[in-house]
Structures are given as C-alpha cells and as structure tokens.
Design a protein around this motif. Structure first.
Motif, short mmCIF file in Angstrom:
data_model
loop_
_atom_site.label_atom_id
_atom_site.label_comp_id
_atom_site.label_asym_id
_atom_site.label_seq_id
_atom_site.Cartn_x
_atom_site.Cartn_y
_atom_site.Cartn_z
N HIS A 126 -6.03 5.00 -18.95
CA HIS A 126 -5.36 5.13 -17.69
C HIS A 126 -4.01 6.19 -17.42
O HIS A 126 -3.63 6.32 -16.28
N TYR A 130 -2.35 8.71 -14.27
CA TYR A 130 -0.81 8.90 -13.86
C TYR A 130 -0.45 10.34 -14.13
O TYR A 130 -0.06 11.10 -13.01
N ASN A 164 -3.99 2.27 -7.32
CA ASN A 164 -3.89 0.84 -7.08
C ASN A 164 -5.11 -0.09 -7.78
O ASN A 164 -4.61 -0.93 -8.33
N GLU A 167 -3.81 -0.53 -11.16
CA GLU A 167 -2.47 -1.23 -11.28
C GLU A 167 -1.40 -0.70 -11.94
O GLU A 167 -0.91 -1.24 -12.78
N GLU A 168 -1.38 0.67 -11.78
CA GLU A 168 -0.24 1.53 -12.33
C GLU A 168 1.17 0.87 -12.37
O GLU A 168 1.41 0.17 -11.05
N GLU A 169 1.78 0.62 -13.36
CA GLU A 169 2.94 -0.02 -13.05
C GLU A 169 4.09 0.66 -12.61
O GLU A 169 5.15 0.12 -12.16
N ASP A 170 4.25 2.12 -12.46
CA ASP A 170 5.14 2.58 -11.62
C ASP A 170 4.74 2.73 -10.23
O ASP A 170 4.17 3.52 -9.59
N LYS A 171 5.40 1.64 -9.65
CA LYS A 171 5.31 0.95 -8.44
C LYS A 171 5.88 2.00 -7.12
O LYS A 171 5.46 2.14 -6.17
N ASP A 172 6.78 2.45 -7.48
CA ASP A 172 7.77 3.31 -6.95
C ASP A 172 6.78 4.73 -6.71
O ASP A 172 7.06 5.34 -5.51
N TRP A 173 6.33 5.06 -7.66
CA TRP A 173 5.42 6.21 -7.45
C TRP A 173 4.25 6.10 -6.60
O TRP A 173 3.90 7.06 -5.74
N ARG A 174 3.54 5.06 -6.68
CA ARG A 174 2.47 4.54 -5.81
C ARG A 174 3.14 4.52 -4.35
O ARG A 174 2.27 5.21 -3.35
N HIS A 208 7.27 -3.78 -3.31
CA HIS A 208 7.78 -3.41 -4.50
C HIS A 208 8.69 -2.08 -4.62
O HIS A 208 9.01 -1.62 -5.56
#
Length: 289
Positions: A126, A130, A164, A167-174, A208
């Motif tokens: 994964h 990213y 999504n 569930e990529e942890e860098d939510k600000d990037w998403r 988020h």
C-alpha cells in the motif's frame, strides 16, 4: 555479486558518487548478458535493475534508468514490490515536458495507474499507492489551470478512491486531493458529479482535515452543491463559515450578474459575524455529536 552491486549503489546514494553508479550499472549489464567478471553461475536478483534505475533517476541519468527498466521487464522476475517501483520509474521517465504533450501525459498516467492497481490489493504494498499519488501530483501540477483540469478527472478520481479504499493514514493528503478533484469537476462544468462527490468528501474533510473545511464549504455555497438550509445551519457553528457563506453567496450572484440591492448590508452582516467569532474554529464531526 549482488552484494558488490548493492554496495556500489549504496555508495552512489550516500556520496552522490557518479563513478559508483556507473560501476554498478556496468556490473548489472554484464550479469544480464552472462558475462560477469564474477562467477557467471552466481545468482543475480532482478531487484537490482530497479534499484539502479531509481538511483540513476535521482542522479540525472535518465538513459541509464531507462536501460535498467527495460532489462528488468525483459527478465520477467518474480512479482514483488519492485514491479510497482519499476512502473513508477517508467512514469517519471515519460513525464510530459509541457501541457501540450498530451500523449506523454497519457502514457505517464498509465504507468502511475499500473502501480496503483498493482499495489491496491496487497496491504504490504500500500505504500506504493501513496508514493504513486505523490509523484503523480507532482507531474500534473502544470495542468492545474483553466481548460486542462478536466484531463485529470479519470486518473485523479481513481487515485482518490483507492487511497480511501486502503484507508491511507495521511488523511490531510487525502483531503487535499479531494479538494483538487472537486475543483476539477467544477472547472469541467460537471456540477452533478461535483455535488455527488462533495456529499462524501465534505464530511470526511470536516472530520479529518478541519483546517481545509472552509475551502470546501466555500465551493458548496458558491456552486450550490448542497441545499441552502443545510449550509445556513452549518454557519451557526462557526463565525468563519458564516462569513464564508455571505461572501460566496454574493460571488454566486455575481457569477450570474444578479447582485442583490443591499450589498452594503450583507457585507456589514459578514463583518459582524467575523467580529463575534474571531477565535472560533470549525468543529470536527466528532465534536458535533
């Protein structure tokens, strides 16, 4: 032999040593042809093709990188993370030099999407999704101008969806990519798709990445992506959103050449909202519950 090549590549990276990179490259080519100065029967890892290609890219040797990637795909090694990394190298090698190079743009996007689709189904890969999203975004930045954003919609929407899904942890990037995709829909005149996308993107951003929520709220108001009653209800939670609502409501009317008569009154109300809540912030979804 693998160890010798790995050491040369490590030296090339740590010391930016072009001679070490060249030695590693020559050893790799010799091994690939079965003419190694070491034992020709010794095992040779295809991963080294990709490692050398990556380092060559970093050190401004695209021709060397291209040659290593071609050798990698010819040997058809085992399916590992290096397959995804090889596609990332290919993508960077064929990146468009201008916004007029649409053929190169499509080829480049294809390579990034190969990485994304390869890595999405395997959790241990994964990180490649990213990495691909970051490199992709660097490539498309010149296309973030009127008339060109529409070309990003097919690939950017897929990247956002996969980030999504995993569930990529860098939510600000998403959240950042969601905002950019929303803008692409709007500039392309695809309002219905923008509204549909906003229905899921806005709650995510509010929960988020609250510092970005005012941006999406402004677009919802100006382009009528959500019902006015719901938007007005949200202004009760934040003076900043109230000001944003007033300003973007005016902008929406201006876009239609339909300005209200009481502009000074509306601006005065916005100013009063700003004054009453200069220290407020947008609450997260969790705080609303």
């Amino acid at each position: 032999m693998d160890l010798v090549i790995t050491q040369e590549l490590a030296r090339a990276e740590s010391q930016q040593d072009a001679a070490s990179l060249e030695r590693a490259y020559q050893l790799i080519k010799s091994a690939n042809l079965g003419k190694s100065e070491f034992d020709p029967t010794e095992s040779f890892s295809p991963d080294l093709f990709v490692l050398c290609a990556e380092q060559a890219l970093k050190m401004g040797r695209p021709g060397m990188s291209q040659d290593c990637i071609q050798m990698y795909f010819k040997v058809k090694g085992p399916v590992t993370q290096f397959l995804g990394r090889a596609h990332l190298c290919r993508a960077q090698l064929c990146a468009p030099k201008s916004t007029e190079d649409m053929g190169d743009f499509e080829n480049c996007v294809t390579q990034y999407m190969k990485t994304v689709n390869f890595a999405r189904g395997e959790p241990r890969y994964h990180f490649l999704v990213y990495n691909a999203s970051v490199l992709y975004w660097q490539m498309v930045r010149p296309f973030l101008k009127p008339g060109y954003r529409r070309h990003l919609i097919p690939s950017l929407s897929q990247i956002v969806n996969v980030l999504n899904q995993i569930e990529e942890e860098d939510k600000d990037w998403r959240a950042e990519l969601m905002l950019e995709l929303l803008e692409c829909y709007l500039q392309a005149g695809r309002k219905e798709e923008a509204a549909e996308f906003c229905a899921t993107a806005a709650p995510f951003i509010r929960a988020h990445a609250p510092r970005r929520y005012q941006q999406v709220f402004a677009r919802m108001v100006r382009h009528g992506l959500t019902g006015e009653l719901q938007l007005k209800e949200e202004t009760r939670t934040s003076a900043g959103l109230a000001v944003t609502f007033h300003i973007n409501s005016l902008q929406a009317r201006l876009d239609k050449n339909d300005l209200p008569e009481d502009i000074p009154g509306i601006l005065r109300e916005a100013y009063e909202d700003l004054g009453r809540g200069s220290h407020q912030r947008v609450p997260s979804a969790a705080e609303d519950q």
